[in-house]
Write a protein that holds these residues in place. Sequence first.
Motif, PDB file in Angstrom:
ATOM      1  N   ASP A  27       0.831  -1.204   0.000  1.00 40.82           N
ATOM      2  CA  ASP A  27       0.000   0.000   0.000  1.00 40.82           C
ATOM      3  C   ASP A  27       0.864   1.252   0.000  1.00 40.82           C
ATOM      4  O   ASP A  27       0.573   2.228  -0.702  1.00 40.82           O
ATOM      5  N   GLN A  28       1.922   1.226   0.764  1.00 45.86           N
ATOM      6  CA  GLN A  28       2.793   2.389   0.884  1.00 45.86           C
ATOM      7  C   GLN A  28       3.565   2.660  -0.405  1.00 45.86           C
ATOM      8  O   GLN A  28       3.711   3.816  -0.825  1.00 45.86           O
ATOM      9  N   VAL A  29       4.052   1.613  -1.054  1.00 49.19           N
ATOM     10  CA  VAL A  29       4.908   1.788  -2.232  1.00 49.19           C
ATOM     11  C   VAL A  29       4.105   2.081  -3.493  1.00 49.19           C
ATOM     12  O   VAL A  29       4.419   3.019  -4.241  1.00 49.19           O
ATOM     13  N   ALA A  31       1.254   3.361  -3.989  1.00 54.65           N
ATOM     14  CA  ALA A  31       0.478   4.598  -4.003  1.00 54.65           C
ATOM     15  C   ALA A  31       1.234   5.732  -4.672  1.00 54.65           C
ATOM     16  O   ALA A  31       0.615   6.684  -5.176  1.00 54.65           O
ATOM     17  N   ASN A  32       2.557   5.669  -4.717  1.00 55.87           N
ATOM     18  CA  ASN A  32       3.380   6.741  -5.272  1.00 55.87           C
ATOM     19  C   ASN A  32       3.965   6.406  -6.640  1.00 55.87           C
ATOM     20  O   ASN A  32       4.891   7.082  -7.097  1.00 55.87           O
ATOM     21  N   ILE A  33       3.465   5.364  -7.289  1.00 60.49           N
ATOM     22  CA  ILE A  33       3.919   4.990  -8.627  1.00 60.49           C
ATOM     23  C   ILE A  33       2.789   5.293  -9.606  1.00 60.49           C
ATOM     24  O   ILE A  33       1.668   4.818  -9.432  1.00 60.49           O
ATOM     25  N   PHE A  34       3.088   6.069 -10.635  1.00 62.01           N
ATOM     26  CA  PHE A  34       2.048   6.541 -11.549  1.00 62.01           C
ATOM     27  C   PHE A  34       2.263   5.971 -12.956  1.00 62.01           C
ATOM     28  O   PHE A  34       3.359   5.525 -13.299  1.00 62.01           O
ATOM     29  N   GLY A  35       1.207   6.001 -13.734  1.00 60.68           N
ATOM     30  CA  GLY A  35       1.241   5.469 -15.084  1.00 60.68           C
ATOM     31  C   GLY A  35      -0.157   5.132 -15.550  1.00 60.68           C
ATOM     32  O   GLY A  35      -1.141   5.779 -15.152  1.00 60.68           O
ATOM     33  N   TYR A  36      -0.278   4.066 -16.365  1.00 62.64           N
ATOM     34  CA  TYR A  36      -1.567   3.680 -16.928  1.00 62.64           C
ATOM     35  C   TYR A  36      -1.951   2.242 -16.612  1.00 62.64           C
ATOM     36  O   TYR A  36      -3.126   1.956 -16.356  1.00 62.64           O
ATOM     37  N   ASN A  37      -0.979   1.310 -16.613  1.00 65.95           N
ATOM     38  CA  ASN A  37      -1.290  -0.109 -16.448  1.00 65.95           C
ATOM     39  C   ASN A  37      -0.465  -0.715 -15.319  1.00 65.95           C
ATOM     40  O   ASN A  37       0.755  -0.525 -15.268  1.00 65.95           O
ATOM     41  N   ALA A  38      -1.133  -1.449 -14.422  1.00 70.48           N
ATOM     42  CA  ALA A  38      -0.466  -2.116 -13.305  1.00 70.48           C
ATOM     43  C   ALA A  38      -0.916  -3.568 -13.256  1.00 70.48           C
ATOM     44  O   ALA A  38      -2.107  -3.865 -13.439  1.00 70.48           O
ATOM     45  N   VAL A  39       0.037  -4.472 -13.010  1.00 74.58           N
ATOM     46  CA  VAL A  39      -0.244  -5.905 -13.033  1.00 74.58           C
ATOM     47  C   VAL A  39       0.247  -6.543 -11.730  1.00 74.58           C
ATOM     48  O   VAL A  39       1.364  -6.257 -11.277  1.00 74.58           O
ATOM     49  N   GLN A  40      -0.571  -7.401 -11.154  1.00 77.06           N
ATOM     50  CA  GLN A  40      -0.163  -8.234 -10.024  1.00 77.06           C
ATOM     51  C   GLN A  40      -0.084  -9.676 -10.507  1.00 77.06           C
ATOM     52  O   GLN A  40      -1.070 -10.226 -10.987  1.00 77.06           O
ATOM     53  N   GLY A  42       0.316 -13.383  -9.392  1.00 78.23           N
ATOM     54  CA  GLY A  42       0.250 -14.282  -8.254  1.00 78.23           C
ATOM     55  C   GLY A  42      -0.618 -13.751  -7.127  1.00 78.23           C
ATOM     56  O   GLY A  42      -0.879 -12.559  -7.006  1.00 78.23           O
ATOM     57  N   TRP A  43      -1.093 -14.680  -6.301  1.00 77.88           N
ATOM     58  CA  TRP A  43      -1.930 -14.376  -5.135  1.00 77.88           C
ATOM     59  C   TRP A  43      -3.094 -13.439  -5.486  1.00 77.88           C
ATOM     60  O   TRP A  43      -3.255 -12.372  -4.887  1.00 77.88           O
ATOM     61  N   PRO A  44      -3.943 -13.800  -6.455  1.00 70.84           N
ATOM     62  CA  PRO A  44      -5.033 -12.898  -6.866  1.00 70.84           C
ATOM     63  C   PRO A  44      -6.098 -12.703  -5.792  1.00 70.84           C
ATOM     64  O   PRO A  44      -6.910 -11.778  -5.898  1.00 70.84           O
ATOM     65  N   GLN A  45      -6.105 -13.567  -4.753  1.00 69.74           N
ATOM     66  CA  GLN A  45      -7.105 -13.408  -3.691  1.00 69.74           C
ATOM     67  C   GLN A  45      -6.835 -12.193  -2.813  1.00 69.74           C
ATOM     68  O   GLN A  45      -7.694 -11.785  -2.031  1.00 69.74           O
ATOM     69  N   PHE A  46      -5.656 -11.586  -2.972  1.00 70.08           N
ATOM     70  CA  PHE A  46      -5.309 -10.374  -2.227  1.00 70.08           C
ATOM     71  C   PHE A  46      -5.021  -9.251  -3.217  1.00 70.08           C
ATOM     72  O   PHE A  46      -4.247  -9.428  -4.157  1.00 70.08           O
ATOM     73  N   ASN A  47      -5.642  -8.116  -2.978  1.00 62.39           N
ATOM     74  CA  ASN A  47      -5.481  -6.972  -3.882  1.00 62.39           C
ATOM     75  C   ASN A  47      -4.386  -6.055  -3.347  1.00 62.39           C
ATOM     76  O   ASN A  47      -4.646  -5.126  -2.589  1.00 62.39           O
ATOM     77  N   PHE A  48      -3.161  -6.303  -3.759  1.00 64.67           N
ATOM     78  CA  PHE A  48      -2.044  -5.486  -3.310  1.00 64.67           C
ATOM     79  C   PHE A  48      -1.910  -4.197  -4.124  1.00 64.67           C
ATOM     80  O   PHE A  48      -1.016  -3.398  -3.852  1.00 64.67           O
ATOM     81  N   LEU A  49      -2.777  -3.996  -5.107  1.00 66.18           N
ATOM     82  CA  LEU A  49      -2.780  -2.773  -5.911  1.00 66.18           C
ATOM     83  C   LEU A  49      -3.921  -1.839  -5.524  1.00 66.18           C
ATOM     84  O   LEU A  49      -4.214  -0.886  -6.253  1.00 66.18           O
ATOM     85  N   ARG A  50      -4.548  -2.062  -4.410  1.00 65.74           N
ATOM     86  CA  ARG A  50      -5.771  -1.341  -4.082  1.00 65.74           C
ATOM     87  C   ARG A  50      -5.571   0.169  -3.931  1.00 65.74           C
ATOM     88  O   ARG A  50      -6.493   0.950  -4.184  1.00 65.74           O
ATOM     89  N   LEU A  51      -4.389   0.618  -3.532  1.00 68.28           N
ATOM     90  CA  LEU A  51      -4.141   2.052  -3.351  1.00 68.28           C
ATOM     91  C   LEU A  51      -3.402   2.690  -4.525  1.00 68.28           C
ATOM     92  O   LEU A  51      -3.099   3.883  -4.488  1.00 68.28           O
ATOM     93  N   ASN A  52      -3.121   1.907  -5.557  1.00 72.60           N
ATOM     94  CA  ASN A  52      -2.481   2.474  -6.740  1.00 72.60           C
ATOM     95  C   ASN A  52      -3.523   3.220  -7.570  1.00 72.60           C
ATOM     96  O   ASN A  52      -4.652   2.766  -7.725  1.00 72.60           O
TER      97      ASN A  52
END
Length: 256
Positions: A27-29, A31-40, A42-52
Motif C-alpha cells: 500500500d505504501q509503495v 500509491a506513489n507509482i504513476f502510469g496507466y497499467n499495473a499488473v499483479q 500471483g496471489w489474486p485473492q489479495f489486492n495489493f494494488l488497491r491504493l495504486n
Amino acid sequence: MTVQNVQQWFESSLGQYLIEHEQCYFDQVVANIFGYNAVQIGWPQFNFLRLNRMPFHFSVGLETGASLRAAPGFLPIQSNSVDLVILPHTLEFNANPHQILREVHRILIPEGHVVISGFNPFSLWGVCHYLRSTRREFPWNGQFIALSRLKDWLKLLDFEMAGGRLCCYTPPFKQEKWRKRLSFMEAAGDRWWPISGGVYFLHAIKHMHGMRIIKPDWKNCLNARKKMVPVAQRVNEASLEEKSAEKLNQTDESRR
C-alpha cells in the motif's frame, strides 16, 4: 499441496500476520507509482494494488480469481506496455523464476517499476524451510531465494534498485500468544538485526542502455517564437519601404 490447504494457511493466525505486513508495505509503495497499467502476478485473492491510482489494474496467474489466466513465465501481454508489476512471492513457487523476471522485463516500459516480496532463507522463517517436519507444508515448501541472489538477477536484466525493506522478525509460531510474547523482536528488528527479517521487499526500476527520455520544453519554445515574430515583421516592413522608395524614384526619373 492443495489450494484448500493454502487458503487455510492464509486464514490462520500466522497467515493473517504475514498478509497484514505485506499489505502495509505494498500500500505504501504502489500509491506513489504513476502510469496507466499495473499488473499483479500471483496471489489474486489479495489486492495489493488497491491504493495504486493507475486507471487499469489486473491480476495474472493460474489460480482461481485471476483476471487473466496465464502462466507467469509466458505472459500474453504486449511488450513495453506495463508501468508497474508486483510479484508477491511469485518467484519462490514457480519452477523457473528467471523466466518470470525476463517476462517482467519484457512487458515493462522503460523506467517501469517492479516490486517483489519473498521469504528470507537467512531468518527464523527460513529455518522452517529446512526442517524435515515442515518442508512439505505451505509456505515452507517454496524455493526460498536469498536477497543478494535476487539483486544479482535483477542487475543482469538492467534493473536498478530503488528501495526495499525487511519485516516479520518474530518467529513464525502458529500460536498467536507466543508471537505476542516475542513482539519486541518486531519493534527492534530494523535496528538490531536488519538482515534477519522473515520477509523482504525489493523495489526496482527498468533501465535501457543508451536511452534517455527528453521532454519538450514547450515554455521556452513559445517564448522564442514570440521574440522572433516582431523581428520578422520589422524586416518585412523595412524591405517593403525600400521597394516602394525605389519605385517612386523610377517613376520620377521616367517623368523627367
